[in-house]
Each structure stands twice: as structure tokens, then as C-alpha cells.
Design an enzyme around this catalytic site. Structure first.
Site, PDB file in Angstrom:
ATOM      1  N   LYS A 175     -29.457   0.733  46.468  1.00  0.00           N
ATOM      2  CA  LYS A 175     -29.277   2.144  46.113  1.00  0.00           C
ATOM      3  C   LYS A 175     -30.668   2.772  45.979  1.00  0.00           C
ATOM      4  O   LYS A 175     -31.302   2.676  44.943  1.00  0.00           O
ATOM      5  CB  LYS A 175     -28.525   2.224  44.784  1.00  0.00           C
ATOM      6  CG  LYS A 175     -27.736   3.483  44.543  1.00  0.00           C
ATOM      7  CD  LYS A 175     -28.500   4.777  44.634  1.00  0.00           C
ATOM      8  CE  LYS A 175     -28.972   5.332  43.310  1.00  0.00           C
ATOM      9  NZ  LYS A 175     -29.837   6.535  43.511  1.00  0.00           N
ATOM     10  N   GLU A 178     -32.371   9.180  45.277  1.00  0.00           N
ATOM     11  CA  GLU A 178     -31.818  10.331  46.006  1.00  0.00           C
ATOM     12  C   GLU A 178     -32.939  11.156  46.647  1.00  0.00           C
ATOM     13  O   GLU A 178     -32.703  11.902  47.589  1.00  0.00           O
ATOM     14  CB  GLU A 178     -30.976  11.214  45.066  1.00  0.00           C
ATOM     15  CG  GLU A 178     -31.664  11.696  43.791  1.00  0.00           C
ATOM     16  CD  GLU A 178     -31.649  10.660  42.666  1.00  0.00           C
ATOM     17  OE1 GLU A 178     -31.363   9.471  42.935  1.00  0.00           O
ATOM     18  OE2 GLU A 178     -31.930  11.041  41.516  1.00  0.00           O
ATOM     19  N   GLY A 228     -37.460   1.593  37.777  1.00  0.00           N
ATOM     20  CA  GLY A 228     -37.425   3.023  37.497  1.00  0.00           C
ATOM     21  C   GLY A 228     -37.929   3.303  36.100  1.00  0.00           C
ATOM     22  O   GLY A 228     -38.668   2.501  35.513  1.00  0.00           O
ATOM     23  N   GLY A 229     -37.503   4.427  35.540  1.00  0.00           N
ATOM     24  CA  GLY A 229     -37.976   4.831  34.225  1.00  0.00           C
ATOM     25  C   GLY A 229     -37.335   4.020  33.103  1.00  0.00           C
ATOM     26  O   GLY A 229     -36.225   3.495  33.250  1.00  0.00           O
ATOM     27  N   THR A 232     -33.796   5.306  31.889  1.00  0.00           N
ATOM     28  CA  THR A 232     -32.689   4.878  32.753  1.00  0.00           C
ATOM     29  C   THR A 232     -32.491   3.365  32.633  1.00  0.00           C
ATOM     30  O   THR A 232     -31.351   2.886  32.625  1.00  0.00           O
ATOM     31  CB  THR A 232     -32.953   5.297  34.218  1.00  0.00           C
ATOM     32  OG1 THR A 232     -33.267   6.679  34.247  1.00  0.00           O
ATOM     33  CG2 THR A 232     -31.744   5.047  35.094  1.00  0.00           C
ATOM     34  N   GLY A 233     -33.575   2.626  32.523  1.00  0.00           N
ATOM     35  CA  GLY A 233     -33.482   1.164  32.390  1.00  0.00           C
ATOM     36  C   GLY A 233     -32.627   0.758  31.192  1.00  0.00           C
ATOM     37  O   GLY A 233     -31.825  -0.177  31.263  1.00  0.00           O
ATOM     38  N   GLU A 250     -37.658  -3.413  35.987  1.00  0.00           N
ATOM     39  CA  GLU A 250     -39.108  -3.187  36.124  1.00  0.00           C
ATOM     40  C   GLU A 250     -39.316  -1.725  35.777  1.00  0.00           C
ATOM     41  O   GLU A 250     -38.918  -0.836  36.527  1.00  0.00           O
ATOM     42  CB  GLU A 250     -39.525  -3.497  37.564  1.00  0.00           C
ATOM     43  CG  GLU A 250     -40.968  -3.922  37.663  1.00  0.00           C
ATOM     44  CD  GLU A 250     -41.903  -2.757  37.899  1.00  0.00           C
ATOM     45  OE1 GLU A 250     -42.275  -2.092  36.902  1.00  0.00           O
ATOM     46  OE2 GLU A 250     -42.253  -2.512  39.052  1.00  0.00           O
ATOM     47  N   CYS A 284     -46.124   2.410  38.431  1.00  0.00           N
ATOM     48  CA  CYS A 284     -45.730   1.892  37.115  1.00  0.00           C
ATOM     49  C   CYS A 284     -46.902   1.226  36.395  1.00  0.00           C
ATOM     50  O   CYS A 284     -47.022   1.287  35.190  1.00  0.00           O
ATOM     51  CB  CYS A 284     -44.576   0.911  37.266  1.00  0.00           C
ATOM     52  SG  CYS A 284     -44.902  -0.366  38.479  1.00  0.00           S
ATOM     53  N   GLU A 385     -45.611   7.590  29.223  1.00  0.00           N
ATOM     54  CA  GLU A 385     -45.916   7.506  30.654  1.00  0.00           C
ATOM     55  C   GLU A 385     -45.867   8.904  31.277  1.00  0.00           C
ATOM     56  O   GLU A 385     -44.830   9.563  31.248  1.00  0.00           O
ATOM     57  CB  GLU A 385     -44.901   6.596  31.351  1.00  0.00           C
ATOM     58  CG  GLU A 385     -45.258   6.365  32.806  1.00  0.00           C
ATOM     59  CD  GLU A 385     -44.324   5.388  33.495  1.00  0.00           C
ATOM     60  OE1 GLU A 385     -43.093   5.574  33.417  1.00  0.00           O
ATOM     61  OE2 GLU A 385     -44.834   4.436  34.119  1.00  0.00           O
TER      62      GLU A 385
END
Ligand code: TXE
Length: 490
Positions: A175, A178, A228-229, A232-233, A250, A284, A385
Site C-alpha cells: 500500500k 496516496e 511512516g509517522g 499513524t504508527g 519504522e 526519518c 519531527e
């Protein structure tokens, strides 16, 4: 892109069930490059069913490690043969310079080759037991793997996810973000030309909530791997709790780059810039906190400002550009918001700080490489971040103070240490709570070496043998050599 159907499910190109679509933009010009299919939970379910069937019933489990390796090697050759095309897609869709894109393509090729090699290497163990039994450990694929990736390294992240998972014999649903689906679509066109059985590798496009969430929640998915962020993680981990699927994450970072007074000055300045301005700071592991020993602080500050002001920002297709745009107008606003916040907190912008709007630059998401001084380690710009080309300069006096500042955030992804004192370098590397440490270099990643973070920077490791292990279950097999009753209940 050659086709209007951009989802690849069960070995076939298809459009989204409900006809969903989403525009894809060029961050250098703001132009719409393409409109691609955008799925929802029904497409997620179709991809999960395909991957589940392919894992449980299909021919894939009969593929020997050697055969799987062969497919990955062919894919690597195909990507390499299309290097210029992939680099161009990546620069158009992500904005990074062609030089950076070509580097990413070469790394993706290396990743597929490395895991093709690793697929055929023995990973089992045998052990001796007291009783007349033998023991062995075998590795087996985890099963159906959902792999959710971000926009900063679209092709490279796809390779970091797919290569180890396929080498280990799993089935996958990729995935992409987007915002950057185009190189993944091209990658799957190449995959389509190889002999993967249907359902082994699936491409699911769409927004995070619409398709990522059902993947991470599904009881039919055995593992979710996410880059990702951190926000969201954390959600992914909660979704995954439904069926306790395996999770690897990660996430973000606020990595310290420490320069001691005895460092090679020119090398340290050069890498300090690479650490934060490479890929426009959207990395990252970016060295976003530059800790400089007080005795060389003024001299260092002067040198890095002078050189940073000379960085040429512009379209990634322009051969003279050294830094491209940020990924989206929303992300540009976020980074600008942090610059305003930093000033409100008492930090001082001593270089850059502004959006670039001259001529055509105003159409894109360009921002100047920015350096803050007067930064206290506890300020939000030094704790959170920013994910842009914004560097915080922080002085320190002693080794202990440098370590304390370095460890003083919720993150623990990477760190850099610049010194010519070998013992000090290793002492500091071992004192820093981060998964990746660089001595007299920065932002060098190798497919052979484990990549991942301590603390809120993540869970698990990618790359190297560790990356393969994340896609394997471990099974013990105990074999009794004296087949007779125990007599325990006699
Ligand atoms: O990332 P998200 P965003 C950091 C960086 C950045 C911040 C937010 O600080 O400013 O994250 O960026 C999918 N369920 N990093 O919003 O949301 C999404 O579709 C399932 C660090 O762009 O993490 C995309 O495919 N999936 C980083 C992927 O998650 C969901 C790289 C990443 O998007 C979802 C990028 C949901 N509810 C940003 N919501 C790194 N570690 O390199 C989103 N997604």
C-alpha cells in the site's frame, strides 16, 4: 502508465470497486500528473482474499527458495534496465533531484539482489538434547503481509518491504502513499511480466484510512509492516491488536548529530549539511539536531551558514538543483508552522526560513534550507519531527552533556558522532539510545546492516539478516529417536 486500472490484485490489473480515483501531483509545479484508482475497504478485502488464497492454497508454497530468488533477481535486472525511467517517475512524483532518484533506484536493485541471495542461505539450526531426541529449528514464512509505505522514498521503501517478504515465501499487499503511487505502479507492471503466481504480490492504492486501516485490522492478515509517522504508527499497532498480528514499525526521529572540537572540521560541516538537507530533510533519520562543542561552535556556525546559503533549490529535473521541493502544500505549511513556532519559542533563524516564490518556484512547495540558533534542547522545534530542511544548532560543553541532550527526546532512530578520538567515538555511540549510529559519516545506509529505532522510533528492524527474520516464523521440531511409551501414569 499504460493502463487505467491501477490496482493489481490476484495477478490482474483492476480499477477500484466503487470507481474511486485520486489525483497525483508534481510537487515542483503543482500540476496534476495523473489520476489513479483509489480503493476502499472492498478493494482491501479483495487483496487480502487473493493474498490469503495464494499463501494457503496456491502454487507459491511449492516454489523453492532458489526459484523465489530467481524471480527477485529477474525483477532486480528489470528495474536496473529501467533506471532512467524510474528515476524520472520518482523525480516527477516526489520532487527529489534526479541524482537522488537514481541513487534510490540503484539501492532498490541492490535490495532485491541481496534478499535473492539471502533466500537461499541456510538459516536453520540443530541442537543436541539430553534425551534420545533431536531438535532442529526451521524458519517458515509468516503468511500474508500488509506493507504500508510513505512518500519520501517510494520505490526504495517498496523494495525494502517486498524483497525480504518474498524471499521468505510470504504473500504481500503493498500500500503506497496516496501522494506517490506512480513508481509502485511501474514496478508492478514489471512484476506482472514475471512468473509470480496470482495473488502473491498485490498492489492496493488508496488513502490510509480507506485501505490501510482494513489491512492492519484484518484477522486474515498475519503481519503488518509500516513506515511512516509515529502518530499513524501508533494507530497501526492498535488496529493490529485485534488479531495480535505481527507488527513492524519504522517511524520518525529527531536524530542528534554530535560534532566534537577534535573532529575533522570540513568533513563534519559537509556531513552536517548532508544529514539535514538531503531529500529536503524528509528523511526519518535526518540529523535535525546538530550538537556542536562550545569551543568550535561560532566557527562551525559561520561555516555551515555560509555553505547552506549557497544550496541551489529548484526542480529536481534541473541539473543545477541540489535540493527539491517538499512533498505537498500541506507539508510545506506544517514545516513553515514549525519555523514560526521556533521563533515564538525564542529560537533565531540565522539562515533561510522562507518559502521560495521567485518565478516558477511559487508553483511548487519550495522552501529555503533553514538553520536555527539560540535553541534550547527542550524547545518543541528540538523535540518534534519537522521532516523538512530545518536544522537546530545546539552547543554543548562536555561528552556527558552531549549524550544527555542526544538522548533527551522520545525518539531513538539514528545519531552521528564526529571526532578523531576513536575511543570517545565508540563510547558515545554505545551511550546513545538509537538503532543506527554513524561515526565520522552520516546517512549511509547499507542493505547488509539492520535499520530501525529505539524508543518511539519503531519496532523491529529492516534490512540485513534481521530484516529477513522479521518475515519468518521460527518453529522447533523435536524428534524422538526411541519410540516407546513414557510410563508416566503407570
Ligand atoms: O504520514 P503517514 P504523513 C512523518 C513526518 C511527517 C508525518 C506525517 O514527520 O510529517 O510523519 O506524514 C498510510 N491506517 N513521516 O501523514 O500518515 C498513508 O496512506 C493505515 C516519517 O504523510 O504516516 C501512507 O501510505 N495507514 C516517515 C503511510 O501510512 C495509514 C515517512 C504513511 O503516512 C493511516 C513519512 C491509517 N489510519 C512521514 N493513515 C518515515 N519514517 O520515514 C495514513 N496511512
Amino acid at each position: 502508465m499504460g493502463t487505467k486500472n491501477h490496482l493489481y490484485i490476484n495477478g490482474k490489473w483492476t480499477s477500484a470497486f466503487d470507481g474511486g480515483e485520486m489525483p497525483v501531483h508534481n510537487p515542483s509545479t503543482g500540476e496534476e500528473i495523473e489520476v489513479v484508482s483509489a480503493g476502499n475497504h472492498k478493494d482491501a478485502e479483495a487483496s487480502i482474499t487473493a493474498a490469503r488464497m495464494a499463501f494457503d492454497q496456491g502454487k507459491w508454497k511449492e516454489f523453492s527458495a532458489n526459484r523465489r530468488a530467481g524471480l527477485l533477481l529477474k525483477l532486480a535486472d528489470q528495474i536496473e534496465g529501467h533506471t532512467d525511467e524510474f528515476a524520472s517517475i520518482e523525480t516527477q512524483n516526489n520532487g527529489k533531484t534526479l541524482r537522488e532518484s537514481k541513487f534510490d533506484v540503484a539501492e532498490a536493485v541492490k535490495t532485491f539482489r541481496y534478499y535473492a541471495g539471502l533466500a537461499t542461505k541456510p538459516l536453520g539450526e540443530t541442537f543436541e538434547l539430553d534425551s534420545p531426541m533431536t531438535g532442529k529449528v526451521v524458519r517458515e514464512p509468516v503468511g500474508v503481509c500488509a506493507q504500508i509505505i510513505p512518500w519520501n522514498y517510494p520505490l526504495l521503501m517498496a523494495s525494502w518491504k517486498l524483497a525480504p517478504a518474498l524471499a521468505a515465501g510470504n504473500t504481500c499487499i503493498l500500500k503506497p502513499s496516496e501522494m506517490t503511487p506512480l513508481s509502485a505502479i511501474r514496478l508492478f507492471e514489471l512484476i506482472d511480466g514475471l512468473d509470480f503466481p496470482p495473488g502473491v504480490v498485490n498492489l492496493l492504492l488508496g488513502f490510509g484510512e480507506a485501505v490501510g486501516q482494513p489491512l492492519a485490522k484484518s484477522p486474515l492478515v498475519d503481519k503488518v509492516a509500516f513506515t511512516g509517522g509515529t502518530v499513524t504508527g501508533k494507530k497501526i499497532m492498535q488496529y493490529a491488536a485485534d488479531n495480535l498480528k505481527k507488527v513492524s514499525l519504522e517511524l520518525g526521529g529527531k536524530s542528534p548529530n554530535i560534532v566534537f572540537a577534535d573532529a575533522d572540521f570540513e568533513t563534519a560541516v559537509d556531513y552536517a549539511m548532508f544529514a539535514i538537507f538531503n531529500n529536503s530533510g524528509q528523511v526519518c533519520s535526518a540529523g535535525s539536531r546538530l550538537l556542536v562543542e562550545e569551543s568550535i561552535y561560532d566557527q562551525f556556525q559561520e561555516a555551515i551558514i555560509e555553505r547552506t546559503q549557497r544550496i541551489r533549490v529548484g526542480s529536481g529535473f534541473d541539473a543545477s538543483s541540489q535540493m527539491g521541493p517538499l512533498i505537498s502544500p500541506q507539508h510545506l505549511s506544517k514545516v513553515q508552522g514549525y519555523i514560526t513556532l521556533g521563533e515564538e519559542e525564542g529560537g533565531k533563524v540565522c539562515c533561510g526560513g522562507k518559502r521560495l516564490v521567485e518565478n516558477d518556484l511559487k508553483k511548487g512547495n519550495f522552501i529555503e534550507p533553514t538553520i536555527f540558533i539560540n535553541v534550547k534542547p527542550e524547545m518543541r522545534i528540538a523535540q518534534e519531527e519537522i521532516f523538512g530542511p530545518v536544522l537546530c544548532l545546539i552547543p554543548f560543553n562536555t561528552e556527558a552533556e552531549a549524550i544527555e541532550i542526544a538522548n533527551g527526546t522520545p525518539y531513538g532512530l539514528a545519531a552521528g558522532i564526529f571526532t578523531t578520538d576513536g575511543a570517545k567515538a565508540e563510547r558515545v555511540a554505545r551511550s546513545i539510545r538509537a538503532g543506527i549510529t554513524w561515526i565520522n559519516t552520516y546517512e549511509q545506509n547499507f542493505v547488509e546492516a539492520p535499520w530501525g529505532g529505539y524508543k518511539q522510533s519503531g519496532l523491529g528492524r529492516e534490512l540485513g539478516t534481521y530484516g529477513l527474520e522479521e518475515y519468518m516464523e521460527v518453529k522447533q521440531i523435536i524428534n524422538n529417536l526411541e519410540v516407546e511409551p513414557t510410563g508416566w501414569f503407570d
